[in-house]
Design a protein around this motif. Sequence first.
Motif, PDB file in Angstrom:
ATOM      1  N   LEU A  25       3.412  22.148 -56.856  1.00  0.00           N
ATOM      2  CA  LEU A  25       2.426  21.246 -56.255  1.00  0.00           C
ATOM      3  C   LEU A  25       1.020  21.648 -56.684  1.00  0.00           C
ATOM      4  O   LEU A  25       0.758  22.795 -57.033  1.00  0.00           O
ATOM      5  CB  LEU A  25       2.542  21.290 -54.733  1.00  0.00           C
TER       6      LEU A  25
ATOM      7  N   GLN B  64       0.167  21.767 -50.893  1.00  0.00           N
ATOM      8  CA  GLN B  64       1.257  22.670 -50.529  1.00  0.00           C
ATOM      9  C   GLN B  64       1.312  22.892 -49.026  1.00  0.00           C
ATOM     10  O   GLN B  64       2.388  22.846 -48.412  1.00  0.00           O
ATOM     11  CB  GLN B  64       1.091  24.019 -51.235  1.00  0.00           C
TER      12      GLN B  64
ATOM     13  N   GLY C 162       1.916  14.877 -54.963  1.00  0.00           N
ATOM     14  CA  GLY C 162       2.312  16.086 -54.248  1.00  0.00           C
ATOM     15  C   GLY C 162       3.252  15.794 -53.095  1.00  0.00           C
ATOM     16  O   GLY C 162       4.232  16.520 -52.870  1.00  0.00           O
TER      17      GLY C 162
ATOM     18  N   GLU D  64       3.299  27.921 -46.684  1.00  0.00           N
ATOM     19  CA  GLU D  64       2.171  26.998 -46.606  1.00  0.00           C
ATOM     20  C   GLU D  64       0.938  27.524 -47.326  1.00  0.00           C
ATOM     21  O   GLU D  64       0.139  26.745 -47.864  1.00  0.00           O
ATOM     22  CB  GLU D  64       1.828  26.712 -45.141  1.00  0.00           C
TER      23      GLU D  64
ATOM     24  N   GLY E  16       6.924  17.188 -52.947  1.00  0.00           N
ATOM     25  CA  GLY E  16       7.183  18.183 -51.921  1.00  0.00           C
ATOM     26  C   GLY E  16       7.955  17.702 -50.717  1.00  0.00           C
ATOM     27  O   GLY E  16       8.524  18.521 -49.979  1.00  0.00           O
TER      28      GLY E  16
ATOM     29  N   ASP F 298      11.581  26.264 -50.032  1.00  0.00           N
ATOM     30  CA  ASP F 298      10.164  25.918 -50.057  1.00  0.00           C
ATOM     31  C   ASP F 298       9.304  27.162 -50.179  1.00  0.00           C
ATOM     32  O   ASP F 298       9.715  28.274 -49.814  1.00  0.00           O
ATOM     33  CB  ASP F 298       9.789  25.164 -48.775  1.00  0.00           C
TER      34      ASP F 298
ATOM     35  N   GLY G 188      -0.373  27.696 -51.932  1.00  0.00           N
ATOM     36  CA  GLY G 188      -1.133  26.808 -52.802  1.00  0.00           C
ATOM     37  C   GLY G 188      -2.326  26.222 -52.076  1.00  0.00           C
ATOM     38  O   GLY G 188      -2.869  26.829 -51.160  1.00  0.00           O
TER      39      GLY G 188
ATOM     40  N   SER H 231       4.467  21.551 -46.901  1.00  0.00           N
ATOM     41  CA  SER H 231       5.293  22.592 -46.276  1.00  0.00           C
ATOM     42  C   SER H 231       5.312  22.444 -44.761  1.00  0.00           C
ATOM     43  O   SER H 231       6.359  22.611 -44.125  1.00  0.00           O
ATOM     44  CB  SER H 231       4.787  23.981 -46.663  1.00  0.00           C
TER      45      SER H 231
END
Length: 200
Positions: A74, A132, A90, A125, A94, A122, A128, A136
Amino acid sequence: MSRTVPSWLEDPVAIVIGEGEGVEAVAHELAAAGATIARGPVAESHAVAAEAIAAASAAARDPVTLLVHAGGPLSALSAEKLDPDAWRTGMKTGLDSRFFYAAELAKSLIAQGLTGSILFLDLPEDAGGAVQATASGALGNLTKTLAVEWARDGIRVNTITSRVVAGGTKEELRSLGALASYLVSDFAAYVTGSLIGIDD
């Protein structure tokens, strides 16, 4: 990579989505534990996910009962630099594909009166940027919600959240694979709605 778990999955068919060291380690351990592995593409719709599950079931001559889905990389751009296209890409990468596959597998299992297990892989959090963190966080809530909705149908949903999903040492990857194999097995029959990490 040597086997770290015994052969106790009783030959289920698992569809595995995603690329990278982490998901490959999980696929290896699932196969070593007795699963038949099928691969599927990232899905941009319910139809794509349903077709991939049906194709995997037909090829194996058994229904798919396990799903392992890792997300792709991401954007790590800070929030003020994200344009709408980057944001939506993203979310598709994701979150959307995982939801489509989970929903279609659950639909298939419920229609056949079968139980199953869904496992998301995954990154944390904070691994990124804003994309992200948002994807997440949403995946964590989705994991818990689906676990509640499908508990009475015998469909378990869990997430492994770890930096090792993107890659790691041989020992870390073996730990990731062993944990994944445990979570989709009957030994974890009462584990659902959990977000589990293996990072220090």
